[in-house]
Motif scaffolding. Structure first.
Motif, PDB file in Angstrom:
ATOM      1  N   GLN A   1      -4.075  -0.986  -4.599  1.00 42.10           N
ATOM      2  CA  GLN A   1      -3.164  -2.046  -4.145  1.00 42.10           C
ATOM      3  C   GLN A   1      -2.282  -2.515  -5.309  1.00 42.10           C
ATOM      4  O   GLN A   1      -1.063  -2.646  -5.180  1.00 42.10           O
ATOM      5  N   LYS A   2      -2.925  -2.720  -6.462  1.00 42.66           N
ATOM      6  CA  LYS A   2      -2.182  -3.182  -7.649  1.00 42.66           C
ATOM      7  C   LYS A   2      -1.165  -2.127  -8.091  1.00 42.66           C
ATOM      8  O   LYS A   2      -0.015  -2.450  -8.396  1.00 42.66           O
TER       9      LYS A   2
ATOM     10  N   SER B   1       4.406  -0.376  -8.621  1.00 43.11           N
ATOM     11  CA  SER B   1       5.457   0.634  -8.381  1.00 43.11           C
ATOM     12  C   SER B   1       6.620   0.039  -7.585  1.00 43.11           C
ATOM     13  O   SER B   1       7.695   0.616  -7.548  1.00 43.11           O
ATOM     14  N   HIS B   2       6.398  -1.112  -6.937  1.00 46.12           N
ATOM     15  CA  HIS B   2       7.487  -1.801  -6.234  1.00 46.12           C
ATOM     16  C   HIS B   2       7.990  -3.018  -7.018  1.00 46.12           C
ATOM     17  O   HIS B   2       8.589  -3.935  -6.434  1.00 46.12           O
ATOM     18  N   GLU B   3       7.667  -3.029  -8.298  1.00 45.51           N
ATOM     19  CA  GLU B   3       8.124  -4.081  -9.202  1.00 45.51           C
ATOM     20  C   GLU B   3       7.693  -5.489  -8.779  1.00 45.51           C
ATOM     21  O   GLU B   3       8.445  -6.453  -8.894  1.00 45.51           O
TER      22      GLU B   3
ATOM     23  N   LYS C   1       9.597 -21.883  -4.029  1.00 46.97           N
ATOM     24  CA  LYS C   1      10.579 -20.892  -3.562  1.00 46.97           C
ATOM     25  C   LYS C   1      10.341 -19.549  -4.268  1.00 46.97           C
ATOM     26  O   LYS C   1      10.397 -18.477  -3.642  1.00 46.97           O
ATOM     27  N   LYS C   2      10.048 -19.631  -5.571  1.00 49.91           N
ATOM     28  CA  LYS C   2       9.786 -18.415  -6.346  1.00 49.91           C
ATOM     29  C   LYS C   2       8.558 -17.677  -5.767  1.00 49.91           C
ATOM     30  O   LYS C   2       8.555 -16.451  -5.635  1.00 49.91           O
ATOM     31  N   ALA C   3       7.532 -18.456  -5.405  1.00 50.14           N
ATOM     32  CA  ALA C   3       6.310 -17.864  -4.832  1.00 50.14           C
ATOM     33  C   ALA C   3       6.624 -17.189  -3.506  1.00 50.14           C
ATOM     34  O   ALA C   3       6.128 -16.106  -3.186  1.00 50.14           O
ATOM     35  N   SER C   4       7.480 -17.842  -2.737  1.00 50.13           N
ATOM     36  CA  SER C   4       7.859 -17.325  -1.431  1.00 50.13           C
ATOM     37  C   SER C   4       8.608 -15.995  -1.565  1.00 50.13           C
ATOM     38  O   SER C   4       8.346 -15.029  -0.830  1.00 50.13           O
ATOM     39  N   ILE C   5       9.494 -15.925  -2.554  1.00 52.98           N
ATOM     40  CA  ILE C   5      10.266 -14.684  -2.782  1.00 52.98           C
ATOM     41  C   ILE C   5       9.321 -13.560  -3.238  1.00 52.98           C
ATOM     42  O   ILE C   5       9.398 -12.424  -2.742  1.00 52.98           O
ATOM     43  N   LEU C   6       8.392 -13.909  -4.135  1.00 50.43           N
ATOM     44  CA  LEU C   6       7.437 -12.909  -4.620  1.00 50.43           C
ATOM     45  C   LEU C   6       6.604 -12.362  -3.452  1.00 50.43           C
ATOM     46  O   LEU C   6       6.415 -11.141  -3.315  1.00 50.43           O
ATOM     47  N   ALA C   7       6.134 -13.271  -2.590  1.00 49.53           N
ATOM     48  CA  ALA C   7       5.311 -12.846  -1.439  1.00 49.53           C
ATOM     49  C   ALA C   7       6.133 -11.984  -0.483  1.00 49.53           C
ATOM     50  O   ALA C   7       5.670 -10.941  -0.011  1.00 49.53           O
ATOM     51  N   ASN C   8       7.357 -12.386  -0.208  1.00 48.01           N
ATOM     52  CA  ASN C   8       8.228 -11.588   0.670  1.00 48.01           C
ATOM     53  C   ASN C   8       8.442 -10.188   0.103  1.00 48.01           C
ATOM     54  O   ASN C   8       8.354  -9.194   0.830  1.00 48.01           O
ATOM     55  N   ASN C   9       8.725 -10.112  -1.203  1.00 44.77           N
ATOM     56  CA  ASN C   9       8.957  -8.809  -1.823  1.00 44.77           C
ATOM     57  C   ASN C   9       7.717  -7.923  -1.719  1.00 44.77           C
ATOM     58  O   ASN C   9       7.821  -6.718  -1.472  1.00 44.77           O
ATOM     59  N   ALA C  10       6.553  -8.536  -1.915  1.00 42.26           N
ATOM     60  CA  ALA C  10       5.307  -7.763  -1.828  1.00 42.26           C
ATOM     61  C   ALA C  10       5.149  -7.200  -0.410  1.00 42.26           C
ATOM     62  O   ALA C  10       4.879  -6.017  -0.224  1.00 42.26           O
TER      63      ALA C  10
ATOM     64  N   LEU D   1       4.314 -16.395 -12.142  1.00 41.49           N
ATOM     65  CA  LEU D   1       3.487 -16.171 -10.953  1.00 41.49           C
ATOM     66  C   LEU D   1       3.025 -14.719 -10.936  1.00 41.49           C
ATOM     67  O   LEU D   1       3.823 -13.809 -11.148  1.00 41.49           O
ATOM     68  N   LEU D   2       1.732 -14.525 -10.681  1.00 40.05           N
ATOM     69  CA  LEU D   2       1.189 -13.171 -10.587  1.00 40.05           C
ATOM     70  C   LEU D   2       0.411 -13.057  -9.283  1.00 40.05           C
ATOM     71  O   LEU D   2      -0.345 -13.971  -8.925  1.00 40.05           O
ATOM     72  N   ILE D   3       0.567 -11.937  -8.596  1.00 37.72           N
ATOM     73  CA  ILE D   3      -0.209 -11.760  -7.362  1.00 37.72           C
ATOM     74  C   ILE D   3      -1.646 -11.387  -7.717  1.00 37.72           C
ATOM     75  O   ILE D   3      -1.881 -10.524  -8.569  1.00 37.72           O
TER      76      ILE D   3
END
Ligand code: ATP
Ligand code: MG
Ligand code: MG
Length: 388
Positions: A109-110, A115-117, A234-243, A265-267
């Protein structure tokens, strides 16, 4: 609403709440799990399958009754699911088996997210479960570091904190022959989570960013919205969306992350299903995470804003109700107190009580977080005055 029947692998509390949401839309659900599991208890009209979600023949029986298959737990047999997919090409499976396969191995998963930045906690594979291999990781990461099982983890039961080289023996003993990897220690100031639902067309909708508080590795409280500046939320939301954009197919995903002292922020990890951190949505949002999942997998409309808070002043706290450590069913006292407060909603899952087992949850909703906190204090027995 929709003639499709949704077959669910797993009949725990998450499946139970998916069934509730589907029932309101007249969507039929069939469950594969042990007899009388929580999700089956509230859907007596369906012809469920008794068996295991890790068993090919049982999944075949579920597929025979379904138009769409989905999961409420990622620890299923993906190869069996792929064979079922070949046998029943007309049955859609969401999330995609490939996605489940990637996510159920936390190390894969990591690698996928990197690989998707997408920013994740730094990790190293453990190629051999030996003291030498872990000593090398200690040199690379320093101590403490987190040793984790790659698979079948939940509620922290696959994790061991290696505080120093002296703990390596205990860590190997605790995690025995499980496939392992190691994570750098994250000195987080808060843990955040974002539920994201993805439509079949690949559009993603994030729920509000929330704050999760764990006790003994188990989710204890969720504060919605997270008590952080809007820019960070908002930053967290963008990170989650990108993931979530990196996983084709559709459905709901729970994205757990760490907020570091420098605001990075790190997932931590992603769940390809409804998630404990999203239970607040039932009472606080326009559409619950469970209905959002049903809409996604059944191909129903997902309009703009359907994942937002119900009002601009909505605040909520979710409290998990765990089986009491000493006295069986004592946790029901918390639920009884929750019924006394305004805007408290109790959800019980129909499970036999066991220490620390997730037995239910309580949602508290108000126009201010202070109100929610006062009500929580009463529920937890920290104050005796029933809040207004
Ligand atoms: P669940 O699936 O129930 O959320 P899990 O068994 O998959 O839990 P993780 O989410 O990996 O476990 O970890 C559980 C908790 O341990 C995290 O919520 C966090 O509090 C802590 N934790 C995990 N990884 C780290 C880390 N690298 N550094 C510091 N703390 C960590
Ligand atoms: Mg997990
Ligand atoms: Mg977790």
């Amino acid at each position: 609403m929709d003639k499709k029947t949704i077959g669910i692998l797993g009949g725990g509390q998450l499946g139970r709440m998916v069934v509730e949401a589907a029932n309101r839309l007249n969507i039929n659900t069939v469950i594969l799990d042990a007899p009388n599991s929580p999700a089956k208890q509230i859907n007596a009209v369906s012809d469920h399958v008794d068996g295991s979600f890790t068993h090919y023949e049982s999944i075949v029986k579920l597929a025979e009754k379904s138009d769409v298959l989905t999961i409420e737990i990622e620890h299923i047999d993906v190869d069996a699911l792929k064979r079922v997919q070949q046998k029943f090409p007309h049955v859609s499976i969401y999330p995609l088996p490939e996605t489940i396969k990637l996510i159920q191995d936390k190390y894969l998963q990591k690698e996928h997210l990197i690989s998707h930045e997408v920013a994740v906690t730094e990790s190293l594979p453990v190629l051999e479960n030996t003291e030498e291999a872990l000593l090398k990781i200690g040199e690379a990461f320093d101590y403490p570091f987190m040793l984790k099982s790659r698979t079948l983890a939940y509620d922290g039961r696959g994790n061991f904190v290696v505080k120093s080289a002296e703990y390596i023996k205990d860590a190997l003993e605790f995690l025995k022959d499980r496939p392992l990897y190691a994570e750098k220690w994250c000195p987080f100031v808060k843990e955040l989570a974002v539920m994201v639902v993805r439509s079949l067309e690949g559009e993603v909708f994030a729920y509000p960013t929330v704050e999760t508080v764990h006790q003994d590795n188990i989710c204890h409280l969720v504060y919605a919205p997270a008590r952080i500046p809007d820019t960070l939320a908002k930053k967290a939301s963008i990170l989650a969306n990108n993931a979530v954009k990196s996983f084709p197919g559709c459905g709901i995903f729970g994205v757990e992350m760490f907020l570091l002292p420098n605001n990075e922020l790190l997932i931590n990890e992603i769940a390809p299903r409804p998630h404990n951190s999203g239970h607040y949505t039932i009472d606080a949002c326009v559409t619950s995470q469970f209905e959002a999942h049903v809409r996604a997998v059944a191909g129903l409309p997902m309009p703009k804003g359907f994942t937002e808070f119900s009002t601009t002043s909505t605040n909520a706290i979710m409290l998990n109700v765990l089986g009491d450590k000493e006295v069986a069913n004592k946790e029901l006292e918390i639920c009884r107190r929750a019924l006394e407060i305004p805007h408290g909603t109790v959800y019980l899952y129909g499970k036999a009580t066991r220490p620390d087992r997730k037995m239910g949850h309580i949602n508290i909703v108000s126009s201010s977080m202070e109100d929610c906190e006062n009500r929580l204090s009463y529920i937890l027995g920290e104050s005796t005055e029933i809040p207004a």
